[in-house]
Design a protein around this motif. Structure first.
Motif, PDB file in Angstrom:
ATOM      1  N   SER A 101       0.821  -1.214   0.000  1.00 15.20           N
ATOM      2  CA  SER A 101       0.000   0.000   0.000  1.00 15.20           C
ATOM      3  C   SER A 101       0.852   1.260   0.000  1.00 15.20           C
ATOM      4  CB  SER A 101      -0.958  -0.001   1.189  1.00 15.20           C
ATOM      5  OG  SER A 101      -0.246   0.069   2.398  1.00 15.20           O
ATOM      6  N   ASN A 104       2.046   1.606  -3.553  1.00 14.86           N
ATOM      7  CA  ASN A 104       0.961   2.058  -4.426  1.00 14.86           C
ATOM      8  C   ASN A 104       0.670   3.538  -4.229  1.00 14.86           C
ATOM      9  OD1 ASN A 104       0.488  -0.336  -5.743  1.00 14.86           O
ATOM     10  ND2 ASN A 104      -1.070  -1.019  -4.300  1.00 14.86           N
ATOM     11  N   TYR A 105       0.694   3.999  -3.017  1.00 14.02           N
ATOM     12  CA  TYR A 105       0.424   5.414  -2.760  1.00 14.02           C
ATOM     13  C   TYR A 105       1.581   6.294  -3.223  1.00 14.02           C
ATOM     14  CZ  TYR A 105      -0.938   9.671  -0.389  1.00 14.02           C
ATOM     15  OH  TYR A 105      -1.279  10.963  -0.121  1.00 14.02           O
ATOM     16  N   ASP A 108       2.012   6.395  -7.385  1.00 14.22           N
ATOM     17  CA  ASP A 108       0.741   6.526  -8.086  1.00 14.22           C
ATOM     18  C   ASP A 108       0.967   7.265  -9.400  1.00 14.22           C
ATOM     19  OD1 ASP A 108      -1.922   6.486  -8.720  1.00 14.22           O
ATOM     20  OD2 ASP A 108      -2.438   8.175  -7.430  1.00 14.22           O
ATOM     21  N   SER A 110      -1.527   7.863 -11.732  1.00 17.03           N
ATOM     22  CA  SER A 110      -2.753   8.419 -12.296  1.00 17.03           C
ATOM     23  C   SER A 110      -2.600   9.927 -12.455  1.00 17.03           C
ATOM     24  CB  SER A 110      -3.951   8.072 -11.423  1.00 17.03           C
ATOM     25  OG  SER A 110      -3.779   8.610 -10.134  1.00 17.03           O
TER      26      SER A 110
END
Length: 138
Positions: A101, A104-105, A108, A110
């Motif tokens: 996690s 992923n954070y 990121d 996106s």
């Protein structure tokens, strides 16, 4: 947050000085028992407190939660390897989830969200808006 820390720190200094003079420095005397290592550890503790204050001030809630859980996982791993503490399968699975996690954070990819538009839409022509403003009396 900095102002409150300074208020608490400077408010406690007279109290500690009063106790220090009341006891005449105790058995060891003033600053007795302090070594270079103890002084360095005290400075590191103070610097760690300042870093915590900075992360609270500038970090968002998700980042703070990930930092806290990452610190717990690191503490559990160091406790197991250095002090022989327990390390169960559940702890290992939870540690892997926390590490994934955090990655992923952190990584990121996106795209950022577009900012919201705050300008109201005017369907009326400019002449009609000017007439409406002129006819309103206060």
């Amino acid at each position: 947050i900095w102002e409150r820390n300074y208020q608490l720190a400077f408010g406690s200094i007279p109290i500690y000085v009063m106790f220090m003079f009341w006891e005449d420095g105790g058995v060891a005397g003033y600053f007795g028992g302090w070594s270079v290592v103890a002084g360095i550890l005290a400075l590191l503790g103070a610097a760690g407190g300042m870093l915590v204050a900075l992360s609270i001030k500038h970090g968002d809630s998700i980042l703070k939660t990930l930092a806290t859980t990452g610190a717990i996982v690191l503490s559990a791993a160091l406790d197991h390897y250095l002090l022989g503490g327990p390390l169960t399968n559940i702890m290992c699975i939870a540690g892997v989830i926390v590490v994934i996690s955090i990655c992923n954070y952190t990584f990121d990819m996106s795209p950022p969200e577009a900012p919201l538009q705050t300008e109201p839409k005017n369907d009326k022509p400019d002449e009609e808006i000017a007439l409406t403003k002129a006819s309103v009396k206060f």
